[in-house]
Scaffold this motif. Sequence first.
Motif, mmCIF file in Angstrom:
data_model
loop_
_atom_site.group_PDB
_atom_site.id
_atom_site.type_symbol
_atom_site.label_atom_id
_atom_site.label_comp_id
_atom_site.label_asym_id
_atom_site.label_seq_id
_atom_site.Cartn_x
_atom_site.Cartn_y
_atom_site.Cartn_z
ATOM 1 N N CYS A 152 0.820 -1.240 -0.146
ATOM 2 C CA CYS A 152 0.227 0.210 -0.073
ATOM 3 C C CYS A 152 0.912 1.221 -0.028
ATOM 4 O O CYS A 152 2.161 1.037 0.285
ATOM 5 N N CYS A 153 0.220 2.082 -0.290
ATOM 6 C CA CYS A 153 1.136 3.683 -0.022
ATOM 7 C C CYS A 153 -0.177 4.717 0.210
ATOM 8 O O CYS A 153 -1.210 4.516 0.338
ATOM 9 N N THR A 154 0.423 5.910 1.016
ATOM 10 C CA THR A 154 -0.586 7.012 1.198
ATOM 11 C C THR A 154 0.090 8.069 0.273
ATOM 12 O O THR A 154 1.235 7.901 -0.172
ATOM 13 N N SER A 155 -0.642 9.328 0.382
ATOM 14 C CA SER A 155 0.126 10.426 -0.450
ATOM 15 C C SER A 155 1.308 10.822 0.212
ATOM 16 O O SER A 155 2.274 11.450 -0.345
ATOM 17 N N GLY A 156 1.534 10.346 1.416
ATOM 18 C CA GLY A 156 2.871 10.779 2.057
ATOM 19 C C GLY A 156 3.972 10.029 1.752
ATOM 20 O O GLY A 156 5.129 10.201 2.041
ATOM 21 N N ASN A 157 3.944 8.689 1.388
ATOM 22 C CA ASN A 157 5.120 7.920 1.111
ATOM 23 C C ASN A 157 5.037 7.349 -0.272
ATOM 24 O O ASN A 157 5.494 6.393 -0.784
ATOM 25 N N ALA A 158 4.034 7.738 -1.203
ATOM 26 C CA ALA A 158 3.840 6.852 -2.529
ATOM 27 C C ALA A 158 5.024 6.978 -3.279
ATOM 28 O O ALA A 158 5.519 6.012 -4.011
ATOM 29 N N VAL A 159 5.828 8.193 -3.306
ATOM 30 C CA VAL A 159 7.193 8.146 -4.187
ATOM 31 C C VAL A 159 7.925 7.076 -3.420
ATOM 32 O O VAL A 159 8.536 6.270 -4.317
ATOM 33 N N GLU A 160 8.175 7.026 -2.390
ATOM 34 C CA GLU A 160 9.277 6.196 -1.778
ATOM 35 C C GLU A 160 8.718 4.800 -1.869
ATOM 36 O O GLU A 160 9.777 3.872 -2.481
ATOM 37 N N VAL A 161 7.609 4.648 -2.095
ATOM 38 C CA VAL A 161 7.197 2.883 -2.256
ATOM 39 C C VAL A 161 7.302 2.694 -3.539
ATOM 40 O O VAL A 161 7.830 1.627 -4.028
ATOM 41 N N VAL A 162 6.958 3.542 -4.524
ATOM 42 C CA VAL A 162 7.492 3.074 -5.908
ATOM 43 C C VAL A 162 8.792 3.006 -6.226
ATOM 44 O O VAL A 162 9.188 2.055 -6.900
ATOM 45 N N ASN A 163 9.509 3.934 -5.507
ATOM 46 C CA ASN A 163 10.996 3.862 -5.913
ATOM 47 C C ASN A 163 11.518 2.365 -5.196
ATOM 48 O O ASN A 163 12.846 2.053 -5.497
ATOM 49 N N SER A 164 10.893 1.950 -4.265
ATOM 50 C CA SER A 164 11.442 0.772 -3.663
ATOM 51 C C SER A 164 11.311 -0.543 -4.551
ATOM 52 O O SER A 164 11.713 -1.496 -4.234
ATOM 53 N N LEU A 165 10.451 -0.128 -5.537
ATOM 54 C CA LEU A 165 9.976 -1.329 -6.335
ATOM 55 C C LEU A 165 11.074 -1.321 -7.539
ATOM 56 O O LEU A 165 11.176 -0.277 -8.170
ATOM 57 N N LYS A 166 11.467 -2.530 -8.094
ATOM 58 C CA LYS A 166 12.573 -2.680 -8.987
ATOM 59 C C LYS A 166 11.885 -2.849 -10.449
ATOM 60 O O LYS A 166 12.553 -2.482 -11.587
ATOM 61 N N SER A 167 10.617 -3.203 -10.455
ATOM 62 C CA SER A 167 10.198 -3.388 -11.756
ATOM 63 C C SER A 167 9.945 -2.261 -12.656
ATOM 64 O O SER A 167 9.609 -1.347 -12.414
ATOM 65 N N ASP A 168 10.236 -2.470 -14.122
ATOM 66 C CA ASP A 168 9.847 -1.523 -15.053
ATOM 67 C C ASP A 168 8.485 -1.092 -15.154
ATOM 68 O O ASP A 168 8.178 0.049 -15.356
ATOM 69 N N THR A 169 7.337 -1.988 -15.017
ATOM 70 C CA THR A 169 6.159 -1.954 -14.950
ATOM 71 C C THR A 169 5.307 -1.902 -13.695
ATOM 72 O O THR A 169 5.719 -2.999 -13.079
ATOM 73 N N ILE A 170 4.855 -1.065 -13.203
ATOM 74 C CA ILE A 170 4.315 -0.908 -11.784
ATOM 75 C C ILE A 170 2.856 -0.614 -12.014
ATOM 76 O O ILE A 170 2.311 0.356 -12.507
ATOM 77 N N ILE A 171 1.934 -1.378 -11.349
ATOM 78 C CA ILE A 171 0.345 -1.073 -11.373
ATOM 79 C C ILE A 171 0.074 -0.226 -9.873
ATOM 80 O O ILE A 171 0.559 -0.655 -9.001
ATOM 81 N N PHE A 172 -0.445 0.817 -10.424
ATOM 82 C CA PHE A 172 -0.676 2.047 -9.030
ATOM 83 C C PHE A 172 -2.157 2.282 -9.144
ATOM 84 O O PHE A 172 -2.700 3.015 -10.095
ATOM 85 N N LEU A 173 -2.875 1.791 -8.104
ATOM 86 C CA LEU A 173 -4.095 1.922 -8.341
ATOM 87 C C LEU A 173 -4.924 2.853 -6.995
ATOM 88 O O LEU A 173 -4.030 2.694 -5.818
ATOM 89 N N PRO A 174 -5.851 3.365 -6.996
ATOM 90 C CA PRO A 174 -6.876 3.426 -7.942
ATOM 91 C C PRO A 174 -7.089 4.993 -8.487
ATOM 92 O O PRO A 174 -7.535 5.304 -9.470
ATOM 93 N N ASP A 175 -6.159 5.833 -7.758
ATOM 94 C CA ASP A 175 -6.059 7.149 -8.207
ATOM 95 C C ASP A 175 -5.488 7.777 -9.398
ATOM 96 O O ASP A 175 -4.159 7.903 -9.442
ATOM 97 N N GLU A 176 -6.040 8.141 -10.472
ATOM 98 C CA GLU A 176 -5.550 8.555 -11.747
ATOM 99 C C GLU A 176 -4.629 9.962 -11.428
ATOM 100 O O GLU A 176 -3.578 9.847 -11.986
ATOM 101 N N TYR A 177 -5.029 10.612 -10.830
ATOM 102 C CA TYR A 177 -4.129 12.003 -10.514
ATOM 103 C C TYR A 177 -2.984 11.687 -9.641
ATOM 104 O O TYR A 177 -2.027 12.103 -10.220
ATOM 105 N N LEU A 178 -3.219 11.014 -8.756
ATOM 106 C CA LEU A 178 -2.262 10.636 -7.750
ATOM 107 C C LEU A 178 -1.197 9.849 -8.388
ATOM 108 O O LEU A 178 0.031 10.099 -8.532
#
Length: 341
Positions: A152-178
């Motif tokens: 999971c992530c919140t708006s407070g840590n979404a960047v860190e969470v995504v950066n912690s994942l190595k995959s080229d393709t990441i599925i990020f749900l459900p907020d289009e704008y976030l």
Amino acid sequence: MNPEINVMYEKMKARLEKVVPDVELRYKAELAVEINALKKEKNAVILGHNYMEPALYYSIPDFVGDSLELSRKAAQTDKDVIVFCGVKFMAETAKILNPTKTVLLPSERAGCSLAASITTEDVRSLREQYPGAPVVTYVNTYADVKAESDICCTSGNAVEVVNSLKSDTIIFLPDEYLGSNVAHETGRRFLLPGAPLSANEKVLIGWRGRCEVHEKFTVQDITTVRSQFPDVAILAHPECSPEVTGASDFSGSTGAMIKYVRETIAPQYLLLTECSMGDNIAAENPEKDMLRLCMVRCPHMNTITMEDTLNALKYNRYVVEVPEDVRLRAERAVRRMIGIG
Ligand code: 13P
Ligand code: SF4
């Protein structure tokens, strides 16, 4: 006036006299004393989201904060009962982390347009479409959707969470704008499901969920306010469109916005988020000039009242339950997030 009520009234008045009319403060001080007594009797903790109305925010919560800060507090509490003055997905997160405790949500109507935008079937079908891609879900989802995700992530840590994942393709749900905002900050391209992928490209695959509050702010709103107040500092929640966050001076979680106002000096501030938070910040920073844009309100957060919070403690309602098989899978994703930051 009962001395305890008087102490509470004076405490609320010291903070809120420029924000809440006196007649309301007197009434709410009485309610606050009753709530706090019951809270003690039931060995309960009250967690209050930053969007709670000012009298509630400054009187009954043991902890206030953004979704991430409150998840952490929920993970640490030793009380028997958690009363969540926030919305259902937040109370569910508290239950996921505290299966043996009673979690109460004072209103049955405290939903969220983002949480309602996606189902478990949607997540499973995305996994089939993008085999091997990790699934990040925003905490603004229900427990069954969290259970289908890797982290999971919140708006407070979404960047860190995504950066912690190595995959080229990441599925990020459900907020289009976030998702678009996070893609921008992490150097990834944002795509909606079905769009063609290029080889070796770093992408974030999003969803069409929107926050019914933040989607309403426009660049035109910003232009109009700036023409009247040229030096205003504009803060936008990352659930606003990338155009709006791009035209703002700062974008961050509700907690990050509070910190920004606390730590900076500007002639005026404008928050592009739920309006009650502007009142709470104005109360904390009486020397600062907060402009309010209150044309959109969160209809879900606004269902949480002090009267309902009192009734929640009195009548043990509304009890939040998460089926154990769902909870166990969702807990993995939530704890993994808390471990990151
Ligand atoms: P925060 O995590 O920034 O508090 O946001 C929660 C929310 O629902 C914003 O609309
Ligand atoms: Fe959901 Fe938006 Fe309300 Fe936050 S402000 S609870 S994201 S509808």
